[in-house]
Design a protein around this motif. Structure first.
Motif, PDB file in Angstrom:
ATOM      1  N   THR A  89       0.690  -1.128   0.130  1.00 58.88           N
ATOM      2  CA  THR A  89      -0.146  -0.322   0.014  1.00 58.88           C
ATOM      3  C   THR A  89       1.009   1.052  -0.151  1.00 58.88           C
ATOM      4  N   ASN A  92       2.457   1.421  -3.410  1.00 62.00           N
ATOM      5  CA  ASN A  92       1.624   2.657  -4.421  1.00 62.00           C
ATOM      6  C   ASN A  92       0.984   3.723  -4.074  1.00 62.00           C
ATOM      7  N   LEU A  93       1.083   3.762  -2.955  1.00 61.47           N
ATOM      8  CA  LEU A  93       0.345   5.277  -2.715  1.00 61.47           C
ATOM      9  C   LEU A  93       1.736   6.165  -3.152  1.00 61.47           C
ATOM     10  N   LEU A  96       0.965   6.389  -6.741  1.00 60.85           N
ATOM     11  CA  LEU A  96       0.123   7.637  -6.938  1.00 60.85           C
ATOM     12  C   LEU A  96       1.413   8.826  -7.034  1.00 60.85           C
ATOM     13  N   ALA A  97       1.025   9.731  -6.292  1.00 59.51           N
ATOM     14  CA  ALA A  97       2.086  10.638  -5.410  1.00 59.51           C
ATOM     15  C   ALA A  97       2.452  11.363  -6.610  1.00 59.51           C
ATOM     16  N   GLY A  99       2.306   9.675  -9.904  1.00 58.53           N
ATOM     17  CA  GLY A  99       1.421  10.084 -10.924  1.00 58.53           C
ATOM     18  C   GLY A  99       0.974  11.372 -11.210  1.00 58.53           C
ATOM     19  N   SER A 100      -0.025  11.717  -9.538  1.00 59.94           N
ATOM     20  CA  SER A 100      -0.801  12.941  -9.723  1.00 59.94           C
ATOM     21  C   SER A 100       0.194  14.232  -9.404  1.00 59.94           C
TER      22      SER A 100
END
Length: 113
Positions: A89, A92-93, A96-97, A99-100
């Motif tokens: 997790t 993945n976070l 995600l950070a 990518g955003s």
């Protein structure tokens, strides 16, 4: 007479204006608009390619770090089991950070140049 507190600098797109990289020459202001647009488009694509390469290296490094596993002796059964070192997790976070926030980082880099 120009006051020393009110000096006016030419904008980048005006003749005599300078940026960090563009305009390449002082004569660039006299070039046709489509020539400059093509030149700037290729420069932006080149910069985005560089950011793409850096992001790929970062993602592969994160994947390499987070996929690390170790073998642990389970005391209750006496068996050796393989467990992940990192929580999936969290990995993945992190991705995600990245990518955003990547579009904002790219725009800031292009804006500075």
């Amino acid at each position: 007479q120009v006051s020393r507190f009110h000096l006016v600098m030419a904008r980048i797109c005006d003749p005599g204006g300078r940026g960090l990289i563009f305009p390449l020459t002082d004569a660039e202001a006299s070039w046709e608009g489509w020539v400059r647009a093509v030149l700037y488009l290729f420069a932006m694509l080149y910069l985005f390619l560089g950011v793409n390469i850096a992001a790929d290296k970062f993602v592969s490094a994160i994947e390499g770090i987070t996929s690390t596993k170790k073998r642990v002796l389970q005391r209750s059964t006496g068996r050796v089991i393989t467990v992940s070192v990192w929580n999936g997790t969290v990995a993945n976070l992190t991705l995600l950070a990245l990518g955003s926030s990547a579009p904002e980082i790219l725009l800031s880099v292009v804006e500075i140049i």
